[in-house]
Design a protein around this motif. Structure first.
Motif, PDB file in Angstrom:
ATOM      1  N   LEU A 104      -7.804   3.799  -0.087  1.00 15.68           N
ATOM      2  CA  LEU A 104      -7.016   3.426  -1.253  1.00 15.68           C
ATOM      3  C   LEU A 104      -7.850   2.821  -2.374  1.00 15.68           C
ATOM      4  CD1 LEU A 104      -3.833   1.920   0.441  1.00 15.68           C
ATOM      5  CD2 LEU A 104      -4.127   4.186  -0.562  1.00 15.68           C
TER       6      LEU A 104
ATOM      7  N   ARG B 137      -5.298  14.138  -7.868  1.00 11.79           N
ATOM      8  CA  ARG B 137      -5.012  14.436  -6.459  1.00 11.79           C
ATOM      9  C   ARG B 137      -6.024  15.409  -5.879  1.00 11.79           C
ATOM     10  NH1 ARG B 137       0.351  14.102  -8.385  1.00 11.79           N
ATOM     11  NH2 ARG B 137       0.472  16.357  -8.684  1.00 11.79           N
TER      12      ARG B 137
ATOM     13  N   ASN C 128       0.818  -1.219   0.000  1.00  9.94           N
ATOM     14  CA  ASN C 128       0.000   0.000   0.000  1.00  9.94           C
ATOM     15  C   ASN C 128       0.851   1.268   0.000  1.00  9.94           C
ATOM     16  OD1 ASN C 128      -2.417  -1.360  -0.077  1.00  9.94           O
ATOM     17  ND2 ASN C 128      -2.824  -1.196   2.113  1.00  9.94           N
ATOM     18  N   LYS C 129       1.985   1.222   0.687  1.00 12.40           N
ATOM     19  CA  LYS C 129       2.878   2.397   0.706  1.00 12.40           C
ATOM     20  C   LYS C 129       3.397   2.687  -0.693  1.00 12.40           C
ATOM     21  CE  LYS C 129       4.358   1.986   5.530  1.00 12.40           C
ATOM     22  NZ  LYS C 129       5.486   1.735   6.459  1.00 12.40           N
TER      23      LYS C 129
ATOM     24  N   SER D 236       0.549   3.988  -3.010  1.00 11.13           N
ATOM     25  CA  SER D 236       0.237   5.410  -2.814  1.00 11.13           C
ATOM     26  C   SER D 236       1.214   6.327  -3.543  1.00 11.13           C
ATOM     27  CB  SER D 236       0.228   5.737  -1.320  1.00 11.13           C
ATOM     28  OG  SER D 236      -0.781   5.004  -0.659  1.00 11.13           O
TER      29      SER D 236
ATOM     30  N   VAL E 207      -8.824   7.408  -6.754  1.00  7.63           N
ATOM     31  CA  VAL E 207      -8.106   6.132  -6.825  1.00  7.63           C
ATOM     32  C   VAL E 207      -9.040   5.119  -7.490  1.00  7.63           C
ATOM     33  CG1 VAL E 207      -6.527   6.444  -4.876  1.00  7.63           C
ATOM     34  CG2 VAL E 207      -8.852   5.611  -4.465  1.00  7.63           C
TER      35      VAL E 207
END
Length: 423
Positions: A306, A246, A232-233, A236, A251
Protein backbone atom coordinates in the motif's frame (compact mmCIF):
# COMPACT_ATOMS: atom_id res chain seq x y z
CA UNK A 1 27.35 20.65 -11.31
CA UNK A 2 27.33 24.44 -10.73
CA UNK A 3 24.20 24.75 -12.83
CA UNK A 4 22.25 22.43 -10.57
CA UNK A 5 20.20 23.23 -7.51
CA UNK A 6 22.19 22.89 -4.29
CA UNK A 7 21.19 21.88 -0.77
CA UNK A 8 21.42 25.06 1.31
CA UNK A 9 21.33 24.75 5.13
CA UNK A 10 21.11 27.91 7.24
CA UNK A 11 20.82 28.96 10.89
CA UNK A 12 20.25 32.25 12.69
CA UNK A 13 21.00 33.36 16.25
CA UNK A 14 17.67 35.18 16.34
CA UNK A 15 15.78 31.89 16.68
CA UNK A 16 16.29 29.07 19.14
CA UNK A 17 19.40 27.00 18.52
CA UNK A 18 18.63 23.45 17.43
CA UNK A 19 18.64 21.02 20.36
CA UNK A 20 19.97 18.21 18.16
CA UNK A 21 22.09 17.56 15.08
CA UNK A 22 19.95 19.45 12.58
CA UNK A 23 19.67 22.80 10.80
CA UNK A 24 16.96 25.40 11.30
CA UNK A 25 16.15 25.54 7.60
CA UNK A 26 17.29 23.65 4.53
CA UNK A 27 16.41 25.02 1.11
CA UNK A 28 16.41 23.14 -2.16
CA UNK A 29 14.99 24.38 -5.44
CA UNK A 30 11.73 26.23 -4.73
CA UNK A 31 11.11 25.20 -1.11
CA UNK A 32 12.64 25.87 2.30
CA UNK A 33 12.16 23.05 4.81
CA UNK A 34 12.11 24.34 8.39
CA UNK A 35 12.84 22.24 11.44
CA UNK A 36 9.93 21.98 13.85
CA UNK A 37 10.22 24.81 16.36
CA UNK A 38 9.85 24.35 20.09
CA UNK A 39 8.88 27.22 22.44
CA UNK A 40 12.51 27.90 23.31
CA UNK A 41 13.71 31.41 24.13
CA UNK A 42 16.81 31.89 21.91
CA UNK A 43 18.52 33.97 24.62
CA UNK A 44 18.21 31.39 27.39
CA UNK A 45 17.90 28.11 25.49
CA UNK A 46 15.02 27.19 27.78
CA UNK A 47 11.27 26.94 27.39
CA UNK A 48 9.57 30.30 27.77
CA UNK A 49 7.65 30.99 30.95
CA UNK A 50 3.87 30.78 30.88
CA UNK A 51 1.28 28.46 29.46
CA UNK A 52 0.15 27.29 26.05
CA UNK A 53 -0.37 30.76 24.54
CA UNK A 54 3.10 31.90 25.52
CA UNK A 55 4.64 28.68 24.22
CA UNK A 56 2.75 28.87 20.92
CA UNK A 57 3.77 32.50 20.53
CA UNK A 58 7.43 31.60 21.00
CA UNK A 59 7.21 28.81 18.41
CA UNK A 60 5.86 31.24 15.84
CA UNK A 61 8.36 33.93 16.83
CA UNK A 62 11.15 31.45 16.18
CA UNK A 63 9.65 30.55 12.81
CA UNK A 64 9.29 34.24 11.91
CA UNK A 65 12.92 34.90 12.86
CA UNK A 66 14.13 32.00 10.69
CA UNK A 67 11.94 33.00 7.76
CA UNK A 68 13.07 36.64 7.91
CA UNK A 69 16.73 35.59 8.26
CA UNK A 70 16.50 34.04 4.78
CA UNK A 71 14.83 37.12 3.31
CA UNK A 72 11.31 35.72 3.29
CA UNK A 73 8.08 36.67 5.04
CA UNK A 74 5.38 34.75 6.88
CA UNK A 75 3.18 35.02 3.79
CA UNK A 76 5.69 32.77 2.00
CA UNK A 77 4.75 29.87 4.28
CA UNK A 78 2.67 27.31 2.42
CA UNK A 79 2.17 24.71 5.16
CA UNK A 80 2.01 24.79 8.96
CA UNK A 81 1.90 21.69 11.16
CA UNK A 82 0.98 22.06 14.83
CA UNK A 83 1.78 19.31 17.33
CA UNK A 84 -0.01 19.65 20.66
CA UNK A 85 0.44 17.83 23.94
CA UNK A 86 -3.26 18.40 24.68
CA UNK A 87 -5.84 18.69 21.91
CA UNK A 88 -7.90 20.88 24.27
CA UNK A 89 -5.28 23.59 23.69
CA UNK A 90 -6.12 23.83 19.99
CA UNK A 91 -8.39 26.88 20.30
CA UNK A 92 -5.81 28.82 22.30
CA UNK A 93 -3.05 27.96 19.83
CA UNK A 94 -5.29 28.87 16.90
CA UNK A 95 -5.75 32.36 18.33
CA UNK A 96 -1.98 32.82 18.41
CA UNK A 97 -1.59 31.26 14.96
CA UNK A 98 -4.16 33.65 13.47
CA UNK A 99 -2.23 36.67 14.79
CA UNK A 100 0.77 35.67 12.66
CA UNK A 101 -1.35 35.19 9.50
CA UNK A 102 -3.80 38.13 9.48
CA UNK A 103 -4.40 38.19 5.71
CA UNK A 104 -3.24 34.94 4.15
CA UNK A 105 -3.59 31.47 5.70
CA UNK A 106 -1.47 28.47 4.63
CA UNK A 107 -2.61 24.85 4.66
CA UNK A 108 -2.71 23.40 8.15
CA UNK A 109 -2.37 20.13 10.03
CA UNK A 110 -3.12 19.88 13.75
CA UNK A 111 -2.66 16.74 15.85
CA UNK A 112 -2.09 15.93 19.50
CA UNK A 113 0.86 13.65 20.20
CA UNK A 114 1.97 11.65 23.21
CA UNK A 115 4.99 13.80 23.99
CA UNK A 116 7.24 16.56 22.66
CA UNK A 117 10.94 17.28 23.26
CA UNK A 118 11.72 19.16 26.48
CA UNK A 119 8.20 18.34 27.69
CA UNK A 120 6.86 21.24 25.63
CA UNK A 121 3.13 21.80 25.22
CA UNK A 122 3.38 22.65 21.52
CA UNK A 123 5.72 22.39 18.55
CA UNK A 124 5.20 24.07 15.18
CA UNK A 125 6.65 23.25 11.79
CA UNK A 126 6.56 25.24 8.55
CA UNK A 127 7.27 24.73 4.86
CA UNK A 128 8.25 27.91 3.03
CA UNK A 129 8.27 28.79 -0.65
CA UNK A 130 11.58 29.78 -2.21
CA UNK A 131 10.98 31.88 -5.29
CA UNK A 132 14.62 32.38 -6.22
CA UNK A 133 15.48 28.69 -6.10
CA UNK A 134 18.91 27.40 -5.12
CA UNK A 135 20.97 27.22 -8.29
CA UNK A 136 24.23 28.89 -7.20
CA UNK A 137 24.59 32.45 -8.51
CA UNK A 138 21.61 32.01 -10.81
CA UNK A 139 18.27 33.13 -9.34
CA UNK A 140 15.36 31.23 -10.82
CA UNK A 141 11.97 32.73 -11.57
CA UNK A 142 11.88 35.07 -8.60
CA UNK A 143 8.31 36.05 -9.40
CA UNK A 144 6.78 32.62 -8.95
CA UNK A 145 3.46 33.00 -7.17
CA UNK A 146 1.43 30.99 -4.69
CA UNK A 147 -1.95 29.77 -5.88
CA UNK A 148 -4.49 29.37 -3.08
CA UNK A 149 -7.62 27.35 -3.79
CA UNK A 150 -10.78 26.49 -1.87
CA UNK A 151 -13.99 24.73 -2.87
CA UNK A 152 -17.33 24.66 -1.06
CA UNK A 153 -17.56 20.97 -1.91
CA UNK A 154 -15.02 20.23 0.84
CA UNK A 155 -14.87 21.49 4.44
CA UNK A 156 -13.89 25.16 4.69
CA UNK A 157 -11.94 26.77 7.53
CA UNK A 158 -11.07 30.37 8.28
CA UNK A 159 -7.75 29.11 9.69
CA UNK A 160 -6.46 27.39 6.59
CA UNK A 161 -6.60 27.17 2.85
CA UNK A 162 -7.59 23.81 1.38
CA UNK A 163 -4.75 23.85 -1.14
CA UNK A 164 -1.71 26.05 -1.68
CA UNK A 165 0.36 25.47 -4.80
CA UNK A 166 3.85 26.79 -5.39
CA UNK A 167 6.09 25.77 -8.25
CA UNK A 168 5.53 22.07 -8.94
CA UNK A 169 3.76 21.05 -5.72
CA UNK A 170 0.31 21.44 -4.21
CA UNK A 171 0.09 21.23 -0.43
CA UNK A 172 -3.29 20.24 1.03
CA UNK A 173 -4.61 20.89 4.52
CA UNK A 174 -5.01 17.67 6.49
CA UNK A 175 -8.55 16.44 5.98
CA UNK A 176 -10.78 15.38 8.84
CA UNK A 177 -13.88 13.20 8.29
CA UNK A 178 -16.14 16.24 8.09
CA UNK A 179 -19.24 16.28 5.90
CA UNK A 180 -18.98 19.62 4.04
CA UNK A 181 -22.77 19.92 3.95
CA UNK A 182 -23.14 19.83 7.74
CA UNK A 183 -19.71 20.83 9.00
CA UNK A 184 -19.83 17.87 11.37
CA UNK A 185 -18.14 14.49 11.55
CA UNK A 186 -19.85 11.86 9.43
CA UNK A 187 -21.85 9.19 11.16
CA UNK A 188 -20.33 5.75 11.59
CA UNK A 189 -17.00 4.32 12.59
CA UNK A 190 -13.45 4.50 11.32
CA UNK A 191 -14.29 3.16 7.84
CA UNK A 192 -16.87 5.86 7.25
CA UNK A 193 -14.51 8.48 8.65
CA UNK A 194 -11.58 7.34 6.49
CA UNK A 195 -13.80 7.34 3.42
CA UNK A 196 -14.95 10.91 4.14
CA UNK A 197 -11.37 12.13 4.60
CA UNK A 198 -10.37 10.69 1.24
CA UNK A 199 -13.55 11.99 -0.43
CA UNK A 200 -12.65 15.47 0.79
CA UNK A 201 -9.15 15.13 -0.63
CA UNK A 202 -10.52 13.89 -3.95
CA UNK A 203 -13.00 16.76 -4.19
CA UNK A 204 -10.31 19.35 -3.47
CA UNK A 205 -8.11 17.82 -6.16
CA UNK A 206 -10.94 17.70 -8.69
CA UNK A 207 -11.59 21.38 -8.02
CA UNK A 208 -8.05 22.16 -9.21
CA UNK A 209 -8.18 19.66 -12.10
CA UNK A 210 -5.77 17.23 -10.46
CA UNK A 211 -6.35 13.45 -10.29
CA UNK A 212 -5.91 11.45 -7.07
CA UNK A 213 -2.98 9.61 -8.65
CA UNK A 214 -0.98 12.85 -8.64
CA UNK A 215 -0.59 12.46 -4.87
CA UNK A 216 3.03 11.63 -4.05
CA UNK A 217 2.85 11.32 -0.26
CA UNK A 218 0.11 10.47 2.25
CA UNK A 219 0.32 10.61 6.03
CA UNK A 220 -2.37 8.77 8.00
CA UNK A 221 -2.92 9.93 11.59
CA UNK A 222 -4.92 7.35 13.54
CA UNK A 223 -6.49 7.67 16.98
CA UNK A 224 -6.19 3.89 17.34
CA UNK A 225 -3.51 2.00 15.44
CA UNK A 226 -5.69 -1.11 15.69
CA UNK A 227 -7.91 0.57 13.07
CA UNK A 228 -5.15 0.29 10.43
CA UNK A 229 -6.59 -2.74 8.66
CA UNK A 230 -10.05 -1.17 8.42
CA UNK A 231 -8.58 2.08 7.10
CA UNK A 232 -6.43 0.16 4.59
CA UNK A 233 -9.55 -1.44 3.09
CA UNK A 234 -11.01 1.99 2.46
CA UNK A 235 -7.64 3.32 1.29
CA UNK A 236 -7.53 0.63 -1.39
CA UNK A 237 -10.81 1.96 -2.80
CA UNK A 238 -9.03 5.22 -3.69
CA UNK A 239 -5.52 4.05 -4.65
CA UNK A 240 -4.74 3.32 -7.42
CA UNK A 241 -7.47 5.47 -8.96
CA UNK A 242 -6.95 5.54 -12.73
CA UNK A 243 -6.45 2.76 -15.26
CA UNK A 244 -2.92 4.01 -15.88
CA UNK A 245 -2.09 3.90 -12.17
CA UNK A 246 -3.70 0.48 -11.77
CA UNK A 247 -1.66 -0.85 -14.67
CA UNK A 248 1.57 -0.05 -12.85
CA UNK A 249 0.11 -0.54 -9.33
CA UNK A 250 1.05 3.02 -8.36
CA UNK A 251 0.41 4.08 -4.77
CA UNK A 252 1.90 7.12 -3.03
CA UNK A 253 4.62 6.95 -0.41
CA UNK A 254 2.89 6.63 2.95
CA UNK A 255 3.42 6.98 6.70
CA UNK A 256 1.02 5.70 9.36
CA UNK A 257 1.23 6.73 13.03
CA UNK A 258 -1.01 6.69 16.07
CA UNK A 259 -1.64 10.06 17.71
CA UNK A 260 -3.17 10.77 21.08
CA UNK A 261 -6.03 12.89 19.74
CA UNK A 262 -7.34 14.67 16.65
CA UNK A 263 -9.51 17.77 16.25
CA UNK A 264 -13.22 17.19 16.83
CA UNK A 265 -12.35 13.85 18.44
CA UNK A 266 -11.98 12.29 15.00
CA UNK A 267 -10.65 8.76 14.60
CA UNK A 268 -8.53 9.49 11.53
CA UNK A 269 -7.01 12.36 9.53
CA UNK A 270 -5.22 12.29 6.16
CA UNK A 271 -2.52 14.68 4.95
CA UNK A 272 -1.50 14.78 1.28
CA UNK A 273 1.30 16.25 -0.82
CA UNK A 274 0.43 16.53 -4.50
CA UNK A 275 2.48 16.92 -7.66
CA UNK A 276 1.65 19.92 -9.82
CA UNK A 277 2.67 19.42 -13.41
CA UNK A 278 1.58 22.84 -14.61
CA UNK A 279 3.69 24.68 -12.07
CA UNK A 280 2.77 28.22 -11.03
CA UNK A 281 3.35 31.37 -13.11
CA UNK A 282 5.67 32.41 -14.59
CA UNK A 283 6.58 28.75 -15.18
CA UNK A 284 5.39 27.72 -18.62
CA UNK A 285 2.28 25.60 -18.76
CA UNK A 286 3.37 22.07 -19.53
CA UNK A 287 1.46 18.98 -20.41
CA UNK A 288 0.29 17.62 -17.05
CA UNK A 289 2.44 14.53 -17.52
CA UNK A 290 5.33 16.44 -19.05
CA UNK A 291 7.04 16.24 -15.67
CA UNK A 292 6.41 12.69 -14.56
CA UNK A 293 6.03 10.95 -11.25
CA UNK A 294 8.82 8.41 -10.73
CA UNK A 295 7.98 5.72 -8.20
CA UNK A 296 10.66 3.31 -7.03
CA UNK A 297 11.04 0.28 -4.77
CA UNK A 298 14.18 -1.66 -3.94
CA UNK A 299 14.69 -5.08 -2.44
CA UNK A 300 17.25 -3.48 -0.15
CA UNK A 301 14.45 -2.03 2.03
CA UNK A 302 11.10 -3.38 3.30
CA UNK A 303 8.24 -3.34 0.80
CA UNK A 304 4.58 -2.53 1.45
CA UNK A 305 1.78 -3.22 -1.01
CA UNK A 306 0.00 0.00 0.00
CA UNK A 307 3.02 2.29 -0.13
CA UNK A 308 5.82 3.07 -2.56
CA UNK A 309 9.21 3.42 -0.89
CA UNK A 310 10.03 6.64 -2.71
CA UNK A 311 8.09 8.86 -5.10
CA UNK A 312 9.94 11.57 -7.02
CA UNK A 313 8.39 14.52 -8.78
CA UNK A 314 10.32 17.47 -10.16
CA UNK A 315 13.06 18.34 -7.64
CA UNK A 316 11.98 16.25 -4.64
CA UNK A 317 11.81 12.60 -3.59
CA UNK A 318 9.34 11.68 -0.85
CA UNK A 319 10.29 8.61 1.17
CA UNK A 320 7.69 6.55 3.01
CA UNK A 321 7.96 6.18 6.77
CA UNK A 322 10.53 3.48 7.46
CA UNK A 323 10.05 1.04 10.31
CA UNK A 324 12.96 -0.92 11.83
CA UNK A 325 12.24 -3.94 9.65
CA UNK A 326 14.89 -6.26 8.32
CA UNK A 327 14.19 -6.28 4.57
CA UNK A 328 15.10 -9.99 4.36
CA UNK A 329 12.73 -11.18 7.08
CA UNK A 330 10.23 -8.29 7.28
CA UNK A 331 10.55 -8.56 11.08
CA UNK A 332 11.48 -5.83 13.55
CA UNK A 333 15.21 -6.13 14.21
CA UNK A 334 16.42 -7.45 17.55
CA UNK A 335 17.67 -5.03 20.19
CA UNK A 336 16.54 -1.71 21.56
CA UNK A 337 15.92 1.75 20.17
CA UNK A 338 19.50 2.20 18.91
CA UNK A 339 19.31 -0.95 16.82
CA UNK A 340 15.86 0.01 15.59
CA UNK A 341 16.89 3.56 14.69
CA UNK A 342 19.91 2.17 12.87
CA UNK A 343 17.68 -0.14 10.82
CA UNK A 344 15.26 2.67 9.93
CA UNK A 345 18.14 4.81 8.71
CA UNK A 346 19.79 1.87 6.92
CA UNK A 347 16.50 1.34 5.07
CA UNK A 348 16.37 5.02 4.10
CA UNK A 349 19.98 4.86 2.94
CA UNK A 350 19.23 1.80 0.79
CA UNK A 351 16.25 3.54 -0.79
CA UNK A 352 18.16 6.77 -1.41
CA UNK A 353 21.10 4.93 -2.97
CA UNK A 354 18.75 2.82 -5.13
CA UNK A 355 17.72 6.02 -6.92
CA UNK A 356 21.32 7.16 -7.39
CA UNK A 357 21.29 9.65 -4.54
CA UNK A 358 23.21 9.96 -1.27
CA UNK A 359 22.23 10.81 2.29
CA UNK A 360 23.80 14.23 1.70
CA UNK A 361 20.79 14.91 -0.55
CA UNK A 362 18.33 14.54 2.36
CA UNK A 363 16.78 17.91 3.24
CA UNK A 364 14.24 16.90 5.91
CA UNK A 365 13.90 14.04 8.39
CA UNK A 366 10.85 13.28 10.54
CA UNK A 367 11.29 11.02 13.56
CA UNK A 368 8.40 9.38 15.41
CA UNK A 369 9.33 7.91 18.80
CA UNK A 370 7.35 5.60 21.07
CA UNK A 371 9.28 7.07 24.01
CA UNK A 372 10.44 10.67 23.71
CA UNK A 373 13.16 9.88 26.28
CA UNK A 374 14.89 7.85 23.56
CA UNK A 375 15.79 10.98 21.60
CA UNK A 376 19.38 11.04 22.92
CA UNK A 377 20.00 7.41 22.00
CA UNK A 378 18.53 7.96 18.55
CA UNK A 379 20.73 11.02 18.03
CA UNK A 380 23.83 8.90 18.70
CA UNK A 381 22.87 6.67 15.80
CA UNK A 382 21.54 9.52 13.68
CA UNK A 383 24.86 11.38 13.69
CA UNK A 384 26.61 8.36 12.18
CA UNK A 385 24.33 8.75 9.14
CA UNK A 386 24.20 12.56 9.12
CA UNK A 387 27.52 13.69 10.65
CA UNK A 388 27.08 17.27 9.43
CA UNK A 389 23.61 17.64 10.93
CA UNK A 390 22.36 19.29 7.75
CA UNK A 391 18.78 18.06 7.28
CA UNK A 392 15.99 19.99 8.94
CA UNK A 393 14.17 17.77 11.40
CA UNK A 394 11.02 17.07 13.39
CA UNK A 395 10.81 14.75 16.40
CA UNK A 396 7.58 13.83 18.19
CA UNK A 397 6.53 11.16 20.64
CA UNK A 398 3.62 9.06 19.40
CA UNK A 399 1.25 6.69 21.16
CA UNK A 400 2.07 3.65 19.03
CA UNK A 401 3.79 2.61 15.81
CA UNK A 402 3.10 -0.29 13.43
CA UNK A 403 4.68 -3.57 14.48
CA UNK A 404 5.01 -2.23 18.03
CA UNK A 405 8.18 -0.49 16.85
CA UNK A 406 10.00 2.02 19.02
CA UNK A 407 10.83 4.38 16.16
CA UNK A 408 9.79 5.26 12.61
CA UNK A 409 11.66 7.67 10.33
CA UNK A 410 10.69 9.34 7.05
CA UNK A 411 12.64 11.68 4.81
CA UNK A 412 12.41 14.20 1.98
CA UNK A 413 15.27 14.06 -0.51
CA UNK A 414 16.55 16.61 -3.00
CA UNK A 415 16.38 15.57 -6.65
CA UNK A 416 18.80 17.80 -8.53
CA UNK A 417 18.19 16.35 -11.97
CA UNK A 418 14.44 16.59 -11.56
CA UNK A 419 12.08 14.27 -13.41
CA UNK A 420 11.57 14.40 -17.20
CA UNK A 421 11.37 16.70 -19.00
CA UNK A 422 14.44 17.97 -17.16
CA UNK A 423 14.43 21.68 -16.48
Amino acid sequence: MSGYNAVLARNTDKAAKSIGPYSQTVAFSHYNNLSAQLPIDPQTGKLVAGGIKEQAGQCFKNIKAIVESIDHSMDDIVRVTIFLKNIADADAVNQVYASFFPDYVPVLTTVAVAALPMDALVQVEALVSNGVGTIPNAPQAGDLIKIVKNTESAPLSSLSAQAVAFSHYNNLSAQLPIDPATGKLVAGGVKEQARQCLKNIKVILESIDVPVDDIVKITVFLKNLSDTEAVNKVYSEFFPDSAIARAVAYVPARTVVEVSALPQDALVQFEAVVSHGDGTPPQLVEDRHGIVIKANNTGGAPKDALSTQTVAFSHYNHIAGQLPLDPKTADVVAGGVKEQAGQCLANIKAIVESIDHALADVVKVNIFLKNIEDIGAVDEVYTTFFPGGVPARRTVGVSALPGNALVQIEAVVANAEGTPPEA
